[in-house]
Each structure stands twice: as structure tokens, then as C-alpha cells.
Design a protein around this motif. Structure first.
Motif, PDB file in Angstrom:
ATOM      1  N   UNK A  78       0.818  -1.204   0.000  1.00  9.91           N
ATOM      2  CA  UNK A  78       0.000   0.000   0.000  1.00  9.91           C
ATOM      3  C   UNK A  78       0.858   1.263   0.000  1.00  9.91           C
ATOM      4  N   UNK A  79       1.918   1.246   0.795  1.00 10.71           N
ATOM      5  CA  UNK A  79       2.774   2.430   0.928  1.00 10.71           C
ATOM      6  C   UNK A  79       3.464   2.782  -0.390  1.00 10.71           C
ATOM      7  N   UNK A  80       3.897   1.781  -1.121  1.00 10.22           N
ATOM      8  CA  UNK A  80       4.666   2.034  -2.342  1.00 10.22           C
ATOM      9  C   UNK A  80       3.854   1.802  -3.617  1.00 10.22           C
ATOM     10  N   UNK A  81       2.548   1.663  -3.473  1.00 11.40           N
ATOM     11  CA  UNK A  81       1.684   1.584  -4.639  1.00 11.40           C
ATOM     12  C   UNK A  81       1.910   0.363  -5.503  1.00 11.40           C
ATOM     13  N   UNK A  82       2.162  -0.783  -4.873  1.00 13.96           N
ATOM     14  CA  UNK A  82       2.360  -2.015  -5.638  1.00 13.96           C
ATOM     15  C   UNK A  82       1.014  -2.713  -5.758  1.00 13.96           C
ATOM     16  N   UNK A  83       0.393  -2.595  -6.901  1.00  8.77           N
ATOM     17  CA  UNK A  83      -0.964  -3.094  -7.096  1.00  8.77           C
ATOM     18  C   UNK A  83      -1.014  -4.615  -7.112  1.00  8.77           C
ATOM     19  N   UNK A  84      -2.198  -5.136  -6.905  1.00  7.72           N
ATOM     20  CA  UNK A  84      -2.397  -6.588  -6.975  1.00  7.72           C
ATOM     21  C   UNK A  84      -2.063  -7.090  -8.370  1.00  7.72           C
ATOM     22  N   UNK A  85      -2.385  -6.300  -9.380  1.00  4.23           N
ATOM     23  CA  UNK A  85      -2.083  -6.705 -10.762  1.00  4.23           C
ATOM     24  C   UNK A  85      -0.585  -6.881 -10.968  1.00  4.23           C
ATOM     25  N   UNK A  86       0.202  -5.938 -10.467  1.00  6.59           N
ATOM     26  CA  UNK A  86       1.661  -6.047 -10.601  1.00  6.59           C
ATOM     27  C   UNK A  86       2.193  -7.256  -9.843  1.00  6.59           C
ATOM     28  N   UNK A  87       1.611  -7.505  -8.679  1.00  4.69           N
ATOM     29  CA  UNK A  87       2.038  -8.663  -7.886  1.00  4.69           C
ATOM     30  C   UNK A  87       1.756  -9.968  -8.625  1.00  4.69           C
ATOM     31  N   UNK A  88       0.568 -10.063  -9.219  1.00  7.69           N
ATOM     32  CA  UNK A  88       0.216 -11.282  -9.951  1.00  7.69           C
ATOM     33  C   UNK A  88       1.117 -11.479 -11.169  1.00  7.69           C
TER      34      UNK A  88
ATOM     35  N   UNK B 102       4.500 -12.580  -9.912  1.00  7.43           N
ATOM     36  CA  UNK B 102       4.434 -13.955  -9.415  1.00  7.43           C
ATOM     37  C   UNK B 102       4.457 -14.952 -10.572  1.00  7.43           C
ATOM     38  N   UNK B 103       3.688 -14.648 -11.610  1.00  6.86           N
ATOM     39  CA  UNK B 103       3.644 -15.540 -12.768  1.00  6.86           C
ATOM     40  C   UNK B 103       5.007 -15.628 -13.438  1.00  6.86           C
ATOM     41  N   UNK B 104       5.648 -14.483 -13.615  1.00  4.97           N
ATOM     42  CA  UNK B 104       6.971 -14.472 -14.251  1.00  4.97           C
ATOM     43  C   UNK B 104       7.978 -15.257 -13.415  1.00  4.97           C
ATOM     44  N   UNK B 105       7.882 -15.134 -12.095  1.00  5.81           N
ATOM     45  CA  UNK B 105       8.772 -15.876 -11.206  1.00  5.81           C
ATOM     46  C   UNK B 105       8.560 -17.376 -11.361  1.00  5.81           C
TER      47      UNK B 105
END
Length: 251
Positions: A163-173, A176-179
Motif C-alpha cells: 500500500x505504501x509504495x503503490x504495488x498493485x495486486x495486478x503487478x504482484x500477480x 508472481x507468474x513471471x517468477x
């Protein structure tokens, strides 16, 4: 007068595969055995199996140095590996960077203290230690009042950072997929094979119907926690862990 600084070099490495917590191959394996197995193979790969007397210390990082990873697990692992009883051991806790700190301390002992050889690494057992640690957490009243985040669970920390650094759920997903894709490709290409030393152990298997736990022989030969068939749609379907307690949760 010129002073030549000593250098520390990594001459060998060894690690186990990463098994799943609670349901994986290491769910009954003591921390001294986990780390000792790696130390034994790293020493052999360095050509010191016949005479390890030059090794002066073992530094192991451990995020939860209690229970099966307690009682100075670094020293215990050294003895499990068959090192001489002249080899010392120090267990270091810096939570998630404990293992890295163990390696740094080993290098420090060579560069600064003049040690001939040292071992650095890390070990943890979520399966065996975390449940006991959580039940046994004891907070200090003054610190809990002034710095309550000292006891904050990592999942809450993750949501705050997102939340603090604006990391959206979309970016996380997407990340994660790329990882998952990169890990699967690396495994398929055998890029981890040389660093992993297979370990024969005993795994506890729980019967879902009866709750009875049986012990079965098992061999951990690779990292088992990734999912090569992960799809973006599958990631997107997962609810954030803390969504009921925190409507802004994204992790």
C-alpha cells in the motif's frame, strides 16, 4: 608500509531442495540434520572430507533458533556433519537475512580474524518450529506499547509495503507468474542440479479421513514449492489472505 588485506573466497556450496512446509519431505527432519547434510557435502566438495581441521567455525543464520533449530544449531550441525570437535559454531538471528549474515560472518572471520577456513549458511524449519514459536510468543509490555510492529506478522508487513509504495495486486500477480515461469525454465534446464544435494529422510503423512499420521521414507531431490503450471487466471482468483480484517489487503 603496505598492508595486504586477506581475501575470502567461496570454494564450495551445497544445499537441500526446498520442500513444502508441513506437508513436505522435511516435515519431520531436525534442523541439525538439514544443515549438517549440507555442511557434510560442502566440505567434501571442497576436498576436505579427510581432514577438516582447518575449518575453525560454522556460522549459521536461523530466523527461528528454537526447538529443532535451537540449542546452537550451527554447532550441532557441525557435529552432525562429522567435523572435528575443535570446530566452533555460532547461530545468528536476523530473521529473513539470517543466512546472508551467516555467510558475511564467515567471510569476516577469515578476512579480519585470520581464520583459515569457515562455513557460512542458513537453516530453518517452518514445519517443526513455527507452530511452537507462535504459541510461545511473549511480548514485552513497554516495547509492545511503544513499538508494536516488532511483533507484527509478515503478512501485515507485506500489505503495508504494498500500500505504501503503490504495488498493485495486478503487478504482484504479473511478477508472481513471471517468477514461476523462470523457476520452471531453470529447473527444466537443470540449472539448480549441481547445487542441490539429495537427502533421504522420513516424512509424516496425515490421513485426511482419520487424522492418523504415518511415517514414510522420502527423498528430497529438488525444489518442490513452485508450480510450473501456474496461470495468471489462477493467481487472480486468489483472495488476499487478510481481506476480512483489512479491506485494503492485496497480498
Amino acid at each position: 608500509q603496505n598492508t595486504i588485506m586477506r581475501r575470502a573466497v567461496v570454494v564450495s556450496t551445497a544445499r537441500t531442495g526446498l520442500a513444502k512446509s508441513f506437508r513436505g519431505g522435511f516435515n519431520m527432519t531436525h534442523g541439525a540434520a538439514l544443515a549438517g547434510h549440507c555442511i557434510e557435502h560442502a566440505v567434501a566438495r571442497a576436498g576436505l572430507a579427510e581432514d577438516a581441521s582447518c575449518i575453525e567455525d560454522v556460522f549459521l543464520g536461523c530466523g527461528m533458533p528454537e526447538g529443532e533449530t535451537g540449542m546452537n544449531v550451527a554447532r550441532n550441525a557441525a557435529m552432525w556433519a562429522g567435523l572435528p570437535n575443535t570446530v566452533s559454531g555460532a547461530t545468528i538471528n536476523r530473521f529473513c537475512s539470517s543466512g546472508l549474515q551467516g555467510i558475511a560472518n564467515a567471510a569476516h572471520s577469515i578476512i579480519v580474524d585470520g581464520a583459515t577456513a569457515a562455513i557460512g549458511g542458513g537453516v530453518d524449519s517452518i514445519s517443526l518450529v513455527q507452530p511452537k514459536m507462535i504459541k510461545g510468543v511473549a511480548v514485552e509490555r513497554k516495547l509492545m506499547k511503544s513499538h508494536p510492529a516488532l511483533w507484527m506478522p509478515m503478512i501485515d508487513t507485506a500489505d503495508i509495503v504494498a500500500e505504501r509504495y503503490g504495488i498493485s495486486r495486478e503487478r504482484q500477480d504479473d511478477y508472481s507468474l513471471e517468477s514461476q515461469k523462470r523457476t520452471a525454465a531453470a529447473q527444466a534446464a537443470g540449472l539448480f542440479d549441481d547445487e542441490i544435494v539429495p537427502m533421504e529422510t522420513v516424512m509424516g503423512v496425515k490421513d485426511k479421513e482419520t487424522g492418523e499420521v504415518s511415517k514414510v521414507p522420502y527423498s528430497v531431490v529438488k525444489d518442490e514449492c513452485n508450480r510450473a503450471d501456474t496461470q495468471l487466471s489462477g493467481l487472480q482468483s486468489l483472495d488476499p489472505i487478510m481481506i476480512k480484517q483489512n479491506p485494503n489487503a492485496t497480498i
